[in-house]
Design a protein around this motif. Sequence first.
Motif, mmCIF file in Angstrom:
data_model
loop_
_atom_site.group_PDB
_atom_site.id
_atom_site.type_symbol
_atom_site.label_atom_id
_atom_site.label_comp_id
_atom_site.label_asym_id
_atom_site.label_seq_id
_atom_site.Cartn_x
_atom_site.Cartn_y
_atom_site.Cartn_z
ATOM 1 N N THR A 134 0.827 -1.209 0.000
ATOM 2 C CA THR A 134 0.000 0.000 0.000
ATOM 3 C C THR A 134 0.859 1.255 0.000
ATOM 4 O OG1 THR A 134 -1.752 -1.145 1.166
ATOM 5 C CG2 THR A 134 -1.792 1.245 1.256
ATOM 6 N N SER A 135 0.506 2.172 -0.884
ATOM 7 C CA SER A 135 1.247 3.433 -0.999
ATOM 8 C C SER A 135 0.528 4.523 -0.209
ATOM 9 C CB SER A 135 1.337 3.827 -2.474
ATOM 10 O OG SER A 135 2.036 5.031 -2.606
ATOM 11 N N ARG A 136 1.288 5.180 0.624
ATOM 12 C CA ARG A 136 0.791 6.329 1.382
ATOM 13 C C ARG A 136 1.757 7.488 1.141
ATOM 14 N NH1 ARG A 136 0.642 1.861 4.847
ATOM 15 N NH2 ARG A 136 -1.447 1.204 5.439
ATOM 16 N N ASP A 137 1.834 7.901 -0.129
ATOM 17 C CA ASP A 137 2.820 8.901 -0.536
ATOM 18 C C ASP A 137 2.762 10.179 0.295
ATOM 19 O OD1 ASP A 137 3.747 7.170 -2.462
ATOM 20 O OD2 ASP A 137 2.663 8.125 -4.095
ATOM 21 N N VAL A 138 1.582 10.570 0.727
ATOM 22 C CA VAL A 138 1.480 11.821 1.505
ATOM 23 C C VAL A 138 2.189 11.698 2.846
ATOM 24 C CG1 VAL A 138 -0.652 12.581 0.392
ATOM 25 C CG2 VAL A 138 -0.776 11.240 2.491
ATOM 26 N N LEU A 139 2.500 10.477 3.273
ATOM 27 C CA LEU A 139 3.202 10.274 4.542
ATOM 28 C C LEU A 139 4.702 10.050 4.369
ATOM 29 C CD1 LEU A 139 0.604 7.975 6.361
ATOM 30 C CD2 LEU A 139 0.852 10.466 6.509
ATOM 31 N N ASP A 140 5.173 10.020 3.106
ATOM 32 C CA ASP A 140 6.616 9.871 2.887
ATOM 33 C C ASP A 140 7.360 10.956 3.643
ATOM 34 O OD1 ASP A 140 6.081 7.778 1.189
ATOM 35 O OD2 ASP A 140 6.598 8.849 -0.652
ATOM 36 N N GLU A 141 8.543 10.620 4.094
ATOM 37 C CA GLU A 141 9.381 11.590 4.796
ATOM 38 C C GLU A 141 10.582 11.910 3.918
ATOM 39 O OE1 GLU A 141 10.129 10.486 8.863
ATOM 40 O OE2 GLU A 141 8.023 9.988 9.181
ATOM 41 N N PHE A 142 10.993 13.183 3.957
ATOM 42 C CA PHE A 142 12.056 13.676 3.084
ATOM 43 C C PHE A 142 13.185 14.278 3.898
ATOM 44 C CE2 PHE A 142 8.384 13.379 0.427
ATOM 45 C CZ PHE A 142 8.872 13.066 -0.825
ATOM 46 N N THR A 143 14.407 14.142 3.382
ATOM 47 C CA THR A 143 15.564 14.759 4.016
ATOM 48 C C THR A 143 15.464 16.278 3.958
ATOM 49 O OG1 THR A 143 16.866 12.862 3.276
ATOM 50 C CG2 THR A 143 18.089 14.776 4.041
ATOM 51 N N ASP A 144 14.914 16.801 2.875
ATOM 52 C CA ASP A 144 14.748 18.247 2.678
ATOM 53 C C ASP A 144 13.499 18.713 3.421
ATOM 54 O OD1 ASP A 144 14.233 20.837 1.720
ATOM 55 O OD2 ASP A 144 14.931 20.356 -0.303
ATOM 56 N N PRO A 145 13.667 19.545 4.461
ATOM 57 C CA PRO A 145 12.504 19.978 5.254
ATOM 58 C C PRO A 145 11.546 20.897 4.502
ATOM 59 C CG PRO A 145 14.453 21.197 5.909
ATOM 60 C CD PRO A 145 14.913 20.141 4.938
ATOM 61 N N ASP A 146 11.946 21.422 3.351
ATOM 62 C CA ASP A 146 11.078 22.319 2.585
ATOM 63 C C ASP A 146 10.123 21.583 1.642
ATOM 64 O OD1 ASP A 146 12.259 24.535 3.777
ATOM 65 O OD2 ASP A 146 13.779 24.718 2.216
ATOM 66 N N ILE A 147 10.272 20.280 1.541
ATOM 67 C CA ILE A 147 9.429 19.526 0.613
ATOM 68 C C ILE A 147 8.007 19.407 1.149
ATOM 69 C CG2 ILE A 147 8.998 17.191 -0.288
ATOM 70 C CD1 ILE A 147 11.909 17.115 -1.087
ATOM 71 N N VAL A 148 7.076 19.604 0.224
ATOM 72 C CA VAL A 148 5.653 19.429 0.484
ATOM 73 C C VAL A 148 5.185 18.357 -0.495
ATOM 74 C CG1 VAL A 148 3.384 20.534 0.443
ATOM 75 C CG2 VAL A 148 5.406 21.847 1.129
ATOM 76 N N ARG A 149 4.623 17.281 0.001
ATOM 77 C CA ARG A 149 4.297 16.142 -0.867
ATOM 78 C C ARG A 149 3.141 16.418 -1.828
ATOM 79 N NH1 ARG A 149 4.092 13.374 -4.334
ATOM 80 N NH2 ARG A 149 4.306 11.156 -4.481
ATOM 81 N N ILE A 150 2.180 17.221 -1.435
ATOM 82 C CA ILE A 150 1.050 17.513 -2.320
ATOM 83 C C ILE A 150 1.349 18.785 -3.096
ATOM 84 C CG2 ILE A 150 -1.421 18.006 -2.438
ATOM 85 C CD1 ILE A 150 -0.775 15.181 -1.455
ATOM 86 N N THR A 151 1.370 18.675 -4.398
ATOM 87 C CA THR A 151 1.678 19.834 -5.255
ATOM 88 C C THR A 151 0.510 20.803 -5.276
ATOM 89 O OG1 THR A 151 3.175 18.550 -6.620
ATOM 90 C CG2 THR A 151 2.246 20.533 -7.618
ATOM 91 N N LYS A 152 0.821 22.068 -5.088
ATOM 92 C CA LYS A 152 -0.190 23.118 -5.158
ATOM 93 C C LYS A 152 -0.257 23.618 -6.611
ATOM 94 C CE LYS A 152 -1.597 27.523 -3.215
ATOM 95 N NZ LYS A 152 -1.283 28.596 -2.288
ATOM 96 N N ILE A 153 -1.477 23.619 -7.166
ATOM 97 C CA ILE A 153 -1.688 24.071 -8.536
ATOM 98 C C ILE A 153 -2.377 25.435 -8.473
ATOM 99 C CG2 ILE A 153 -2.739 23.547 -10.769
ATOM 100 C CD1 ILE A 153 -0.789 21.359 -9.824
ATOM 101 N N VAL A 154 -1.813 26.412 -9.187
ATOM 102 C CA VAL A 154 -2.416 27.748 -9.232
ATOM 103 C C VAL A 154 -2.784 28.079 -10.680
ATOM 104 C CG1 VAL A 154 -1.211 28.599 -7.182
ATOM 105 C CG2 VAL A 154 -0.160 28.894 -9.423
ATOM 106 N N ASP A 155 -3.777 28.926 -10.831
ATOM 107 C CA ASP A 155 -4.208 29.306 -12.190
ATOM 108 C C ASP A 155 -3.441 30.468 -12.748
ATOM 109 O OD1 ASP A 155 -6.156 27.346 -12.644
ATOM 110 O OD2 ASP A 155 -7.540 28.423 -11.338
#
Length: 181
Positions: free
Chosen positions: A160-181
């Motif tokens: 089972t994939s729970r990508d939103v819970l992945d942990e990253f070495t880079d503290p600035d990473i946000v797993r969910i991409t924000k889309i703007v118009d």
Amino acid sequence: MITRSEQRHAQQRALEYLDRAGVVMTAEEREQIEVSDFGLSKLEYFGVQTLTYFNTDRICAKQIVLFPNQICPEHWHPKVGTDPGKEEIMRVRWGLVYVYIPGADLEPAVRDRIPERKEHFTVGKGMLLRPGDQIILAPGTVHWFQAGPEGAVIDDYSTTSRDVLDEFTDPDIVRITKIVD
């Protein structure tokens, strides 16, 4: 953060790579490609394009598309409750993929391939995977990967994939991409 136009362009480009790799998709699947920039707003350098076929409470199958030299930043799949975390099998379908896991420091040549944010890459035991090659990553294994100069398509199978819970070495990473118009 990426614009809606950047998202659409990346989705279309990912479809071209999937077609080149001979991936057969339904019309519905062709509309479901996720574009991830990890909140760094530098999709050409740091990002992945993913088509998830299914993700049940036990197994998951995806296609991961990487554009030329694009990097999926250093991360790991942590324990979730009593689940030890995602076990992942990455099998290259098309292109070249460099995968890095614990076991060595980053060599200067590897460090030079990272365009910026180099301080957030710590594992350096590298493997070059060609079409048909695969790697099995145990839960919790710190890893990152990068496409070769032509890009790559990866068949990705896992628990089972729970990508939103992945942990990253880079503290600035946000797993969910924000889309703007």
